[in-house]
Scaffold this motif. Sequence first.
Motif, short mmCIF file in Angstrom:
data_model
loop_
_atom_site.label_atom_id
_atom_site.label_comp_id
_atom_site.label_asym_id
_atom_site.label_seq_id
_atom_site.Cartn_x
_atom_site.Cartn_y
_atom_site.Cartn_z
N ARG A 1 -2.51 8.58 4.59
CA ARG A 1 -3.19 8.22 5.54
C ARG A 1 -4.63 8.48 5.83
O ARG A 1 -5.42 7.69 6.67
CB ARG A 1 -2.59 9.06 7.03
N LEU B 1 -6.46 5.67 4.22
CA LEU B 1 -6.49 4.49 4.74
C LEU B 1 -7.52 4.61 6.16
O LEU B 1 -8.26 3.52 6.33
CB LEU B 1 -5.17 4.13 5.44
N LEU B 2 -7.51 5.58 6.87
CA LEU B 2 -8.40 5.94 7.83
C LEU B 2 -10.05 5.82 7.25
O LEU B 2 -10.68 5.04 7.83
CB LEU B 2 -8.53 7.23 8.42
N GLY C 1 -8.67 1.77 7.88
CA GLY C 1 -7.50 1.27 8.51
C GLY C 1 -7.24 2.24 9.67
O GLY C 1 -7.65 3.02 10.03
N GLU C 2 -6.08 1.66 10.44
CA GLU C 2 -5.46 2.61 11.50
C GLU C 2 -4.36 3.44 10.91
O GLU C 2 -3.54 2.91 10.17
CB GLU C 2 -5.20 1.68 12.64
N VAL C 3 -4.12 4.35 11.63
CA VAL C 3 -2.83 5.29 11.36
C VAL C 3 -1.50 4.60 12.20
O VAL C 3 -1.36 5.18 13.17
CB VAL C 3 -2.99 6.72 11.41
N VAL D 1 0.81 3.00 10.80
CA VAL D 1 1.74 2.33 9.58
C VAL D 1 3.21 2.12 10.05
O VAL D 1 3.65 0.99 9.77
CB VAL D 1 2.03 3.32 8.29
N ASN E 1 -8.28 -3.11 11.25
CA ASN E 1 -7.34 -1.85 10.92
C ASN E 1 -6.06 -2.21 10.57
O ASN E 1 -5.66 -1.92 9.50
CB ASN E 1 -7.61 -0.93 12.09
N ARG E 2 -5.48 -3.09 11.31
CA ARG E 2 -4.04 -3.25 11.01
C ARG E 2 -3.75 -4.09 9.68
O ARG E 2 -2.94 -3.82 9.31
CB ARG E 2 -3.44 -3.93 12.24
N THR F 1 -4.40 -1.75 6.95
CA THR F 1 -3.10 -0.81 6.78
C THR F 1 -1.90 -1.67 6.31
O THR F 1 -1.27 -1.07 5.38
CB THR F 1 -2.54 -0.29 8.11
N ALA G 1 0.67 -1.55 2.62
CA ALA G 1 2.12 -1.00 2.74
C ALA G 1 2.88 -1.10 1.47
O ALA G 1 2.94 -2.31 0.80
CB ALA G 1 2.61 -1.78 3.72
#
Lengths: 349, 491
Positions: free
Chosen positions: B238, B241-242, B246-248, B250, B476-477, B480, B484
Amino acid sequence: MMNFRNLTIPAWTWSFLAAFVVLILTFMVAGGGAKTLTLAFTIAPYLVLVGLGQMLVMSTGAGNIDVSVAKVFSLGGLVSIAVGEATGSWVLGLAAAMAAGFALSCVSLASIIFIRIPPIVATLATSLLASAVSLTLAQGFQGSADPVLKGFLGSAPMGVPAFALVVLLFTIFVQLMLGRTTWGAQTLAFGQARRASEYAGVSATKTLTIVYLTSGVLAALSGALRASFSAPNVELGNDYLLDSIAVVVIGGTLITGGRSEPAGIWGGALFFILLDGLLNLIGWDYAGQNILKGFFVLAVLFLASGVPIIHRRSASANPADLTLPEAADSTASGASFDVQASAERSTVT
Amino acid sequence: MTIKTSNASDRPLVQVSQAVKTYGHTRALSGVELQVNAGEVLGLVGHNGAGKSTLMRLLSGLERLDNGTVDIGGMTTPGAFGFSGVRMAYQESSLAPELTVRDNIYLSSARWLPRWCWHKAAAESVVSRLGEIFPDHGIGPNEYVDDLPIADRQRVEIARATITDDLKLLILDEPTESLSGSAVDHLYNYVRKLKATGVAVILVSHRMREILSVSDRVAVMKDGAVVSIHRAGEVSERDLLLAMGGEVLVTEANATPFGPAIDGGRSVVVRVPMTTVSGEATEITAREGEVIGLAGIVGQGQEEVLDRIWHGKRGDIKVDATRAYVPGDRQRSGILPLWNVDRNLTISALSSLSRHGIRQFDAEELLVDKWVKKLNIRGGSRATITGLSGGNQQKVIAARAFASNARTILLDDPFRGVDVHTKAELYQLIREEAAKGRTIVWFSSENSEMQHCDRVYVLRAGRVAGVLHGTEITDNRIITMSFAESETNAA
């Protein structure tokens, strides 16, 4: 050299200029007059027909070439005379020759499209096939052309060969097809950038099919007419491979595809036929003539692919003009001239 | 092979400072700072366009810097063979497909093989190296590369990179993307072994778990710079990703339901069967008038989806409408170089404008004028296409597709390297044309572009990792979701 960029003279004019220079040289060397021209225009249409087919093929881009034209030409001649003799109809004879050309092109196309063999190899294989059929047909071959057709091909009222006019009309037709139809635009688009044209919705299979079929049919038809004009022979088409490619290139068609110059083929064909006559006049042998022709093709390709000093990227000026000094040089060096020799070479007995 | 233990001093093996590299208007690297020590495994992560590939090309000597310095074991400029001791295993295999495995080894490692009678030596070296890294490989040295399955090609690619006498730095670019199960474990065991002998390894991967389990440190790249470096033991997926942007979210993102949403009224014109990352069947669908995005890390199957729709005859695809394609590679797949703007623009529309195959020049001219004016194409309709800037060329190619009567327009990442102003114009065009009832399917490597879509499918390894609708579509999404990993996928 800089003003080349500003020239808007069409590419095909250079081949006519070359032909004109050779004509003048012939006159200078041997005198003569309209008869030389009539003879050239009697012989040229056969090469023009083959050249038009070759031009369409070469216009579809680098790698596309039909090297089977020579053998298909010979086979067309044999088939048309044989069928014409058997049925008594020269029309059926010509149709049979065209059908043979069509069938042989189908063989090339199957290899090119489905098995993805490079066109030069595929058409070479077809060439061998045509050659084998020709040799079989030629064994104990008896037959002569229909006198009506032969008469038409040889007729030149007021010094203007009738057949040349027919082929001229056909050339204009091809020009119109390329310039004014969707098919023409798509073929030329395919020739300049295959992938781009496919993404723009041009079908590769359709484009290739049409050009190779046209080339095969025209080569066979031309051979059939040529055989009716003189006599069928297994060797009849041999000169037409190098010559057809050469007149296309000299006529201003881009060997890399995407730009066709049907008119230039006339200039190229007249240039070659007059050059043959002139070289015969001054006593060059067959091998020497071929070397010179090959040199012209290479010179045009070399210049067209961008010699640094000319620096022409846009399709404005054609470099064929630069070959002229060479033509003049080599032809001017000859000594013995006889217009009859030229005529002998041109008329086929 | 003998592996020299690196210089005993404390100096790092690799020292990159203030590295700047621009391509045209694009700044690929904007001041990268990076150190790699001998005997260290450095993980490198980042999303599309973060500059990872450029940095790796720089380290392997394929690119020169515009600004800044790079120092690898004392060398500051690459020689004829790049930096000495640096080898790279490429993701898109660098092997020559028509040669055998053995020949490929010779091509790449000739300097460490005998000059004459190299066949046997090359074969032996590759067999022994493959055996060392992947004990159960079963690849013969005389096999042709294009006969090998992709996983074996990747194995040979990795072995190829390690066959050298003076390995100091090994760069592995997405080495496990086509490997599975035990091969991945074997590779990482070998990486640890190399590390123990003092070799530095840079591991570029999108697989966070692998990165974290193998690396000592992890560098995160974003917008052409290394934004943070973490100790692998002290950081979580996480956190990475941040750091990448990215956004947390998930769990929340994965929870977004698949399948059609909102606009049920209009008819579905494109339907592409897919599977989700967890192996369930799903579909990529597009309705009339929708702008559909295909996002994710480049090369994860987005172009294959476009290709399937474009050819539209592989049985499983449903495509109702006529289609047009806007390619991203302008030079190779876009422009028709001999023609002017006008003919380049009309080629796709010709058949619909013509009457019985005869071109209608007046109609063509009207169409050209309309589009040249609408998209403000510099130089006008008679300009040579090759004389236009990239942005204007791309306008012409986009106009070509939209000027045709195609109902579905496919965009293959067409706005790469196009200036901001042109992009804005083309985004507006896309929205306008969709409003007129056309369907747009749009693959983009730039996540921010995807905000112009109604719905975005994020792809991962050829599968659908998630779907985002409307306002859910954010950089961000997408980032993320791109990372995945489902249980089945993580080897």
